[in-house]
Design a protein around this motif. Structure first.
Motif, mmCIF file in Angstrom:
data_model
loop_
_atom_site.group_PDB
_atom_site.id
_atom_site.type_symbol
_atom_site.label_atom_id
_atom_site.label_comp_id
_atom_site.label_asym_id
_atom_site.label_seq_id
_atom_site.Cartn_x
_atom_site.Cartn_y
_atom_site.Cartn_z
ATOM 1 N N LEU A 204 -81.469 2.655 -109.825
ATOM 2 C CA LEU A 204 -82.309 2.542 -108.985
ATOM 3 C C LEU A 204 -81.860 2.163 -107.668
ATOM 4 O O LEU A 204 -82.250 2.455 -106.350
ATOM 5 C CB LEU A 204 -83.704 2.166 -109.432
ATOM 6 C CG LEU A 204 -84.341 2.837 -110.490
ATOM 7 C CD1 LEU A 204 -85.831 2.320 -110.932
ATOM 8 C CD2 LEU A 204 -84.384 4.612 -110.413
ATOM 9 N N MET A 205 -81.280 0.810 -107.735
ATOM 10 C CA MET A 205 -80.957 0.103 -106.549
ATOM 11 C C MET A 205 -79.819 0.782 -105.938
ATOM 12 O O MET A 205 -79.914 0.839 -104.630
ATOM 13 C CB MET A 205 -80.447 -1.376 -107.135
ATOM 14 C CG MET A 205 -81.697 -2.169 -107.334
ATOM 15 S SD MET A 205 -82.446 -2.903 -106.133
ATOM 16 C CE MET A 205 -81.527 -4.178 -105.536
ATOM 17 N N ASN A 206 -78.927 1.408 -106.520
ATOM 18 C CA ASN A 206 -77.898 2.101 -105.997
ATOM 19 C C ASN A 206 -77.847 3.431 -105.413
ATOM 20 O O ASN A 206 -77.175 4.167 -104.649
ATOM 21 C CB ASN A 206 -76.627 1.808 -106.834
ATOM 22 C CG ASN A 206 -76.135 0.622 -106.995
ATOM 23 O OD1 ASN A 206 -75.194 0.427 -105.983
ATOM 24 N ND2 ASN A 206 -76.106 -0.125 -108.002
ATOM 25 N N LEU A 207 -79.363 4.071 -105.836
ATOM 26 C CA LEU A 207 -79.104 5.607 -105.564
ATOM 27 C C LEU A 207 -79.545 5.593 -104.006
ATOM 28 O O LEU A 207 -79.022 6.527 -103.321
ATOM 29 C CB LEU A 207 -80.405 6.268 -106.114
ATOM 30 C CG LEU A 207 -80.332 6.623 -107.593
ATOM 31 C CD1 LEU A 207 -81.739 6.947 -108.093
ATOM 32 C CD2 LEU A 207 -79.456 7.683 -107.579
ATOM 33 N N CYS B 153 -84.839 -2.005 -99.850
ATOM 34 C CA CYS B 153 -85.837 -1.335 -99.471
ATOM 35 C C CYS B 153 -85.642 -1.143 -98.045
ATOM 36 O O CYS B 153 -85.930 -0.136 -97.226
ATOM 37 C CB CYS B 153 -87.055 -2.064 -99.685
ATOM 38 S SG CYS B 153 -87.705 -1.928 -101.269
ATOM 39 N N LEU B 154 -85.284 -2.047 -97.275
ATOM 40 C CA LEU B 154 -85.062 -2.131 -95.858
ATOM 41 C C LEU B 154 -83.786 -1.230 -95.470
ATOM 42 O O LEU B 154 -83.819 -0.318 -94.427
ATOM 43 C CB LEU B 154 -84.622 -3.280 -95.128
ATOM 44 C CG LEU B 154 -85.722 -4.359 -95.279
ATOM 45 C CD1 LEU B 154 -85.371 -5.956 -94.717
ATOM 46 C CD2 LEU B 154 -86.961 -3.876 -94.323
ATOM 47 N N VAL B 155 -82.886 -1.260 -96.254
ATOM 48 C CA VAL B 155 -81.919 0.008 -96.124
ATOM 49 C C VAL B 155 -82.270 1.399 -96.224
ATOM 50 O O VAL B 155 -81.974 2.125 -95.239
ATOM 51 C CB VAL B 155 -80.823 -0.324 -97.360
ATOM 52 C CG1 VAL B 155 -79.598 0.922 -97.148
ATOM 53 C CG2 VAL B 155 -80.051 -1.792 -97.267
ATOM 54 N N ASN B 156 -83.046 1.575 -96.998
ATOM 55 C CA ASN B 156 -83.700 2.892 -97.247
ATOM 56 C C ASN B 156 -84.649 3.354 -96.172
ATOM 57 O O ASN B 156 -84.904 4.357 -95.450
ATOM 58 C CB ASN B 156 -84.424 3.166 -98.378
ATOM 59 C CG ASN B 156 -83.550 3.349 -99.571
ATOM 60 O OD1 ASN B 156 -82.915 4.291 -99.937
ATOM 61 N ND2 ASN B 156 -83.139 2.100 -100.140
ATOM 62 N N ILE B 157 -85.434 2.329 -95.646
ATOM 63 C CA ILE B 157 -86.185 2.497 -94.458
ATOM 64 C C ILE B 157 -85.261 2.916 -92.915
ATOM 65 O O ILE B 157 -85.658 3.771 -92.375
ATOM 66 C CB ILE B 157 -87.146 1.336 -93.876
ATOM 67 C CG1 ILE B 157 -88.202 1.326 -95.320
ATOM 68 C CG2 ILE B 157 -87.851 1.315 -92.861
ATOM 69 C CD1 ILE B 157 -89.047 -0.162 -95.126
ATOM 70 N N ILE C 170 -89.952 1.002 -106.270
ATOM 71 C CA ILE C 170 -91.076 0.428 -106.538
ATOM 72 C C ILE C 170 -91.144 -0.144 -107.939
ATOM 73 O O ILE C 170 -91.296 -1.395 -108.174
ATOM 74 C CB ILE C 170 -92.321 1.503 -106.543
ATOM 75 C CG1 ILE C 170 -92.514 1.988 -105.199
ATOM 76 C CG2 ILE C 170 -93.501 0.494 -107.332
ATOM 77 C CD1 ILE C 170 -93.633 2.798 -105.105
ATOM 78 N N PRO C 171 -90.372 0.111 -108.957
ATOM 79 C CA PRO C 171 -90.582 -0.629 -110.245
ATOM 80 C C PRO C 171 -89.475 -1.367 -110.207
ATOM 81 O O PRO C 171 -89.249 -1.949 -111.508
ATOM 82 C CB PRO C 171 -90.414 0.467 -111.380
ATOM 83 C CG PRO C 171 -89.780 1.770 -110.725
ATOM 84 C CD PRO C 171 -90.157 1.553 -109.151
ATOM 85 N N VAL C 172 -88.561 -1.601 -109.479
ATOM 86 C CA VAL C 172 -87.283 -2.626 -109.638
ATOM 87 C C VAL C 172 -87.626 -3.808 -109.813
ATOM 88 O O VAL C 172 -88.535 -4.207 -109.110
ATOM 89 C CB VAL C 172 -86.272 -2.123 -108.571
ATOM 90 C CG1 VAL C 172 -85.239 -3.296 -108.439
ATOM 91 C CG2 VAL C 172 -85.631 -0.686 -108.587
#
Length: 490
Positions: A40-43, A108-112, A215-217
């Motif tokens: 999940l972190m790496n997707l 999370c900031l990376v994805n934003i 969210i669940p990480v």
């Protein structure tokens, strides 16, 4: 809280009298949890690969003079390299974010940032080429910040939540994600090669999904412990060792005790020792080693071929569709990065894989150089085979620097210096990508590939003399620090 004791044999597979119980971290439930959280972190880290490979599938349309909006040669080179020059901004800011706010928040900031970057690209609909170029540059710069911000937290996350037996496979997930991102863009570009805005829309949808599923990480126990959140750290460690809430086991207690020694609690008033750490031999020696390793990686052509894949394939005279050939290249790299390299790392170790990769990479580069020098080597089929072989061979050089980086730095500065190192590496990558077209004009294609081949040969000797073997057990993890502090002369 009332704790329940945990029987180690619960999740083990029917131990016999002569068999040893399986350690908690190696049991199926624990392994699945570690793999799921790292996945999940790496997707979202596919943005590192998608950003890098995007010029390969969009430059043809963006530089086509028939198109109503197109870029000139100078603008195209900036478009190709802008994201890389922006990466250090993300890396250097990530130096503090990853330790202050944690590994999860950083990703999370990376994805934003990624979502915003793809929005800018997909909405660049002006008729004036100057405005389109500015919006594309803004998109590329923002995606570069996202890629830079995500270069270290996901890798550090994998290194901190898994046992040494799984570390190579799970830490390698970041490199696998980059390779998967390259492949994803090549596939999307193959089907929508005439609409670069649609490429942005597809990637926007993907990046938003990656943001939601974070969210669940769970945060890593090491970071929680470094912030004095002892109870949360212990709960996190128990989760990653397969225990349910409220359960405890002596094995977790022992590992947590070791972790508390390795990650001493920090007083709230303690200031960051980031800048002071530059003077510590256990920090500056691995830093110099990692940076030079990235120099070898970049100037062996590993990233250049990804960025200019379609263009290099076209110049090589390959007869099949260059976009389709690029997909083959992406598939080869993903398979090698995810399967072969992982197997080699677990069985050979980091040093042997690095030297083997550098040797085979140099051979491919010298063959490509020879095909530019000698007419009898100018065979389209040979060029296609060598390019694909190069991509397969260079997978080790692509992967190992990112893998050993979180393993050779001390825990107290790991997150900060991983981000700093990748920031410097991105500056090096920008240089190699930006000057590649100019190098072709200055010294010719054959000499450029020969130069890259020479750097790959230099890498073999560098790895032999300076790269420590980090494939160690938990009990021996401190040997690397001793080796880097006392044995390496720099």
């Amino acid at each position: 809280m009332n704790s329940r004791s945990y029987d180690l044999s619960q999740n083990a597979s029917e131990p016999t009298k002569s068999s040893k119980p399986i350690p908690l971290g190696d049991q199926r439930k624990a392994v699945l949890r570690q793999e799921l959280m790292v996945l999940l972190m790496n997707l979202g880290m596919l943005i590192n690969g998608t950003t890098l490979a995007l010029p390969a599938v969009t430059l043809d349309q963006l530089t086509n003079p028939v198109e109503p909006v197109h870029l000139n040669k100078s603008q195209a080179s900036w478009y190709a390299s802008a994201s890389v020059i922006a990466c250090p901004i993300g890396c250097f800011s990530g130096v503090f974010l990853v330790d202050k706010f944690g590994r999860k928040v950083s990703v999370c900031l990376v994805n934003i940032f990624g979502v915003l970057a793809w929005i800018l690209m997909s909405t660049a609909t002006y008729d004036d080429p100057s405005y389109v170029f500015l919006q594309l540059m803004a998109s590329r710069l923002l995606s570069g910040v996202a890629a830079g911000s995500g270069s270290s937290p996901a890798a550090v996350y994998g290194a901190e939540v898994c046992l040494p037996k799984l570390r190579a496979r799970l830490t390698n997930a970041t490199s696998m994600a980059i390779a998967a991102g390259v492949l994803l863009v090549y596939i999307v570009g193959y089907f929508v090669r005439e609409d670069w805005r649609m490429v942005g829309i597809v990637m926007l949808i993907y990046q938003f999904i990656c943001l939601v599923i974070l969210i669940p990480v769970k945060e890593t126990p090491s970071w929680l412990l470094s912030k004095g959140r002892v109870d949360e750290a212990k709960a996190s460690l128990s989760y990653f060792r397969g225990l349910d809430e409220g359960e405890t086991h002596q094995e977790v207690e022992d590992e947590f005790t070791l972790l508390r020694v390795e990650v001493p609690l920090k007083a709230k008033k303690e200031k960051s020792l980031f800048f002071k750490s530059f003077c510590l031999p256990e920090v500056y020696k691995p830093l110099l080693i990692a940076i030079f390793f990235f120099v070898c990686q970049q100037f062996s052509g590993t990233f250049v071929v990804v960025v200019y894949a379609v263009q290099i394939i076209t110049k090589a005279g390959v007869l099949i569709d260059p976009f389709l050939c690029a997909i083959y290249v992406g598939i080869a790299r993903f398979i090698v990065t995810s399967v072969v390299i992982t197997w080699q790392l677990e069985n050979w170790g980091r040093r042997q894989v690095s030297m083997f990769s550098a040797a085979t990479t140099s051979l491919c580069l010298f063959v490509l150089a020879g095909s530019s020098w000698f007419t009898w080597l100018q065979i389209p089929t040979l060029s296609a085979v060598v390019i694909v072989t190069f991509v397969v061979a260079s997978a080790g050089l692509w992967t190992i620097p990112f893998l050993i980086m979180p393993e050779i730095f001390p825990q107290k500065v790991r997150g900060a210096f991983c981000g700093f190192t990748v920031g410097v590496a991105d500056l090096i990558a920008f240089s190699s990508i930006k000057i590649f077209p100019s190098m072709i004009d200055w010294i010719g294609t054959g000499n450029v590939f020969a130069f890259y081949g020479g750097i790959a040969v230099l890498t073999i000797f560098f790895v032999y003399w300076f790269i420590p073997e980090t494939k160690v057990s938990t009990a021996n993890r401190f040997l690397n620090t001793y080796y880097l502090t006392n044995k390496i002369i720099i």
